[in-house]
Scaffold this motif. Structure first.
Motif, short mmCIF file in Angstrom:
data_model
loop_
_atom_site.label_atom_id
_atom_site.label_comp_id
_atom_site.label_asym_id
_atom_site.label_seq_id
_atom_site.Cartn_x
_atom_site.Cartn_y
_atom_site.Cartn_z
N MET A 142 0.84 -1.16 0.00
CA MET A 142 0.00 0.00 0.00
C MET A 142 0.90 1.24 0.00
O MET A 142 1.73 1.43 0.86
CB MET A 142 -0.88 -0.02 1.26
CG MET A 142 -1.79 1.17 1.35
SD MET A 142 -2.80 1.19 2.84
CE MET A 142 -4.08 0.06 2.39
N ASN A 143 0.74 2.12 -1.00
CA ASN A 143 1.59 3.30 -1.04
C ASN A 143 1.00 4.42 -0.16
O ASN A 143 -0.12 4.33 0.33
CB ASN A 143 1.83 3.77 -2.48
CG ASN A 143 0.57 4.29 -3.16
OD1 ASN A 143 -0.37 4.70 -2.49
ND2 ASN A 143 0.58 4.26 -4.48
N ILE A 144 1.75 5.44 -0.01
CA ILE A 144 1.37 6.53 0.90
C ILE A 144 0.11 7.25 0.42
O ILE A 144 -0.75 7.61 1.23
CB ILE A 144 2.55 7.52 1.04
CG1 ILE A 144 3.70 6.84 1.76
CG2 ILE A 144 2.14 8.78 1.77
CD1 ILE A 144 4.95 7.68 1.86
N PHE A 145 -0.04 7.45 -0.90
CA PHE A 145 -1.20 8.17 -1.42
C PHE A 145 -2.50 7.43 -1.10
O PHE A 145 -3.49 8.04 -0.74
CB PHE A 145 -1.06 8.39 -2.92
CG PHE A 145 -2.20 9.20 -3.50
CD1 PHE A 145 -2.27 10.56 -3.25
CD2 PHE A 145 -3.18 8.60 -4.27
CE1 PHE A 145 -3.32 11.31 -3.77
CE2 PHE A 145 -4.23 9.34 -4.78
CZ PHE A 145 -4.29 10.70 -4.54
N GLU A 146 -2.47 6.11 -1.22
CA GLU A 146 -3.68 5.32 -0.91
C GLU A 146 -4.00 5.39 0.58
O GLU A 146 -5.17 5.44 0.97
CB GLU A 146 -3.49 3.87 -1.34
CG GLU A 146 -3.47 3.67 -2.84
CD GLU A 146 -3.15 2.24 -3.22
OE1 GLU A 146 -2.94 1.40 -2.32
OE2 GLU A 146 -3.08 1.98 -4.43
N HIS A 147 -2.98 5.40 1.39
CA HIS A 147 -3.19 5.44 2.84
C HIS A 147 -3.76 6.80 3.29
O HIS A 147 -4.59 6.87 4.18
CB HIS A 147 -1.88 5.15 3.56
CG HIS A 147 -2.01 5.06 5.04
ND1 HIS A 147 -2.70 4.05 5.67
CD2 HIS A 147 -1.56 5.88 6.03
CE1 HIS A 147 -2.67 4.23 6.97
NE2 HIS A 147 -1.97 5.34 7.22
N TYR A 148 -3.29 7.86 2.65
CA TYR A 148 -3.72 9.21 3.03
C TYR A 148 -4.59 9.85 1.94
O TYR A 148 -4.54 11.07 1.73
CB TYR A 148 -2.50 10.09 3.30
CG TYR A 148 -1.71 9.67 4.50
CD1 TYR A 148 -2.20 9.86 5.78
CD2 TYR A 148 -0.46 9.07 4.36
CE1 TYR A 148 -1.48 9.48 6.89
CE2 TYR A 148 0.28 8.68 5.46
CZ TYR A 148 -0.25 8.88 6.72
OH TYR A 148 0.48 8.50 7.81
N TYR A 149 -5.41 9.06 1.28
CA TYR A 149 -6.24 9.54 0.17
C TYR A 149 -7.16 10.69 0.60
O TYR A 149 -7.20 11.73 -0.05
CB TYR A 149 -7.06 8.37 -0.40
CG TYR A 149 -7.99 8.76 -1.51
CD1 TYR A 149 -7.47 9.02 -2.77
CD2 TYR A 149 -9.35 8.89 -1.30
CE1 TYR A 149 -8.31 9.39 -3.81
CE2 TYR A 149 -10.20 9.25 -2.32
CZ TYR A 149 -9.68 9.51 -3.58
OH TYR A 149 -10.50 9.87 -4.58
N ARG A 150 -7.88 10.51 1.68
CA ARG A 150 -8.83 11.54 2.14
C ARG A 150 -8.10 12.82 2.54
O ARG A 150 -8.55 13.93 2.25
CB ARG A 150 -9.64 11.04 3.33
CG ARG A 150 -10.59 9.89 2.92
CD ARG A 150 -11.35 9.35 4.08
NE ARG A 150 -12.25 10.39 4.60
CZ ARG A 150 -12.86 10.33 5.76
NH1 ARG A 150 -12.67 9.29 6.56
NH2 ARG A 150 -13.65 11.29 6.16
N GLU A 151 -6.96 12.68 3.19
CA GLU A 151 -6.21 13.85 3.61
C GLU A 151 -5.66 14.61 2.40
O GLU A 151 -5.66 15.85 2.39
CB GLU A 151 -5.05 13.46 4.54
CG GLU A 151 -5.49 13.00 5.92
CD GLU A 151 -5.87 11.52 5.98
OE1 GLU A 151 -5.88 10.84 4.92
OE2 GLU A 151 -6.15 11.04 7.09
N CYS A 152 -5.20 13.89 1.38
CA CYS A 152 -4.68 14.54 0.18
C CYS A 152 -5.79 15.28 -0.57
O CYS A 152 -5.57 16.41 -1.04
CB CYS A 152 -4.02 13.51 -0.75
SG CYS A 152 -2.48 12.84 -0.10
#
Length: 176
Positions: A1-11
């Protein structure tokens, strides 16, 4: 799991906040310039008010980003109250500066007088009459008939009675 998927809502939230900041800054800038243009063309004061409003928008955006990225609300309130306490204590001694800035904003939006007007400041101890040559964030520059350059604080202008004696006229002849 990459960082963008983990922090999708925050991004996505961060992107929306950035878009809103840019959008609000453009809208506010146009609105203040339109207001200033319809009342007077003093560009220096217009830019100053725009700078203050942009600072407020940036602070609100920073607080929004802190909330989006998951900082606990109690931590935010504790930090903000601590900062407000320190700033409040530090600025208590500098109330005059804040008073002058606030007065400068009030003078900008109310336009009781403009550059070129000759005003009389009713002060029983030190009455002043002079032509306004500049209006700044902290003070108004006046020049008297005798050529004396007076710098008068904005907060005192709002506290004293002021008469607009006459507007500055061009030296030209009027004919019927």
């Amino acid at each position: 799991m990459n960082i963008f998927e983990h922090y999708y809502r925050e991004c996505i939230g961060t992107g929306l906040v950035i878009f809103l900041v840019i959008f609000l800054r453009i809208i506010v800038t146009k609105a203040v310039r339109r207001y200033a243009k319809s009342h007077t063309g003093i560009e220096k004061r217009t830019n100053l008010v725009i700078k203050y409003i942009h600072l407020l928008i940036n602070i609100l955006a920073l607080i929004s980003l802190i909330v989006i990225w998951g900082v606990q609300k109690n931590d935010i309130l504790f930090t903000l109250s601590s900062i407000a306490t320190v700033v409040g204590v530090a600025m208590f001694a500098q109330w005059s500066i804040l008073s002058n800035i606030t007065s400068g904003i009030i003078l900008f939006f109310s336009f009781p007088f403009k550059i070129g007007d000759v005003i009389k400041i009713h002060d029983k101890d030190f009455a002043v009459e002079g032509e306004i040559i500049d209006i700044n964030a902290f003070h108004v520059d006046l020049i008297t008939k005798e050529g004396e350059h007076i710098i008068y604080p904005n907060n005192l202008l709002l506290q004293k009675g002021i008469s607009i004696v006459r507007a500055k006229y061009d030296d030209r002849e009027f004919t019927d």
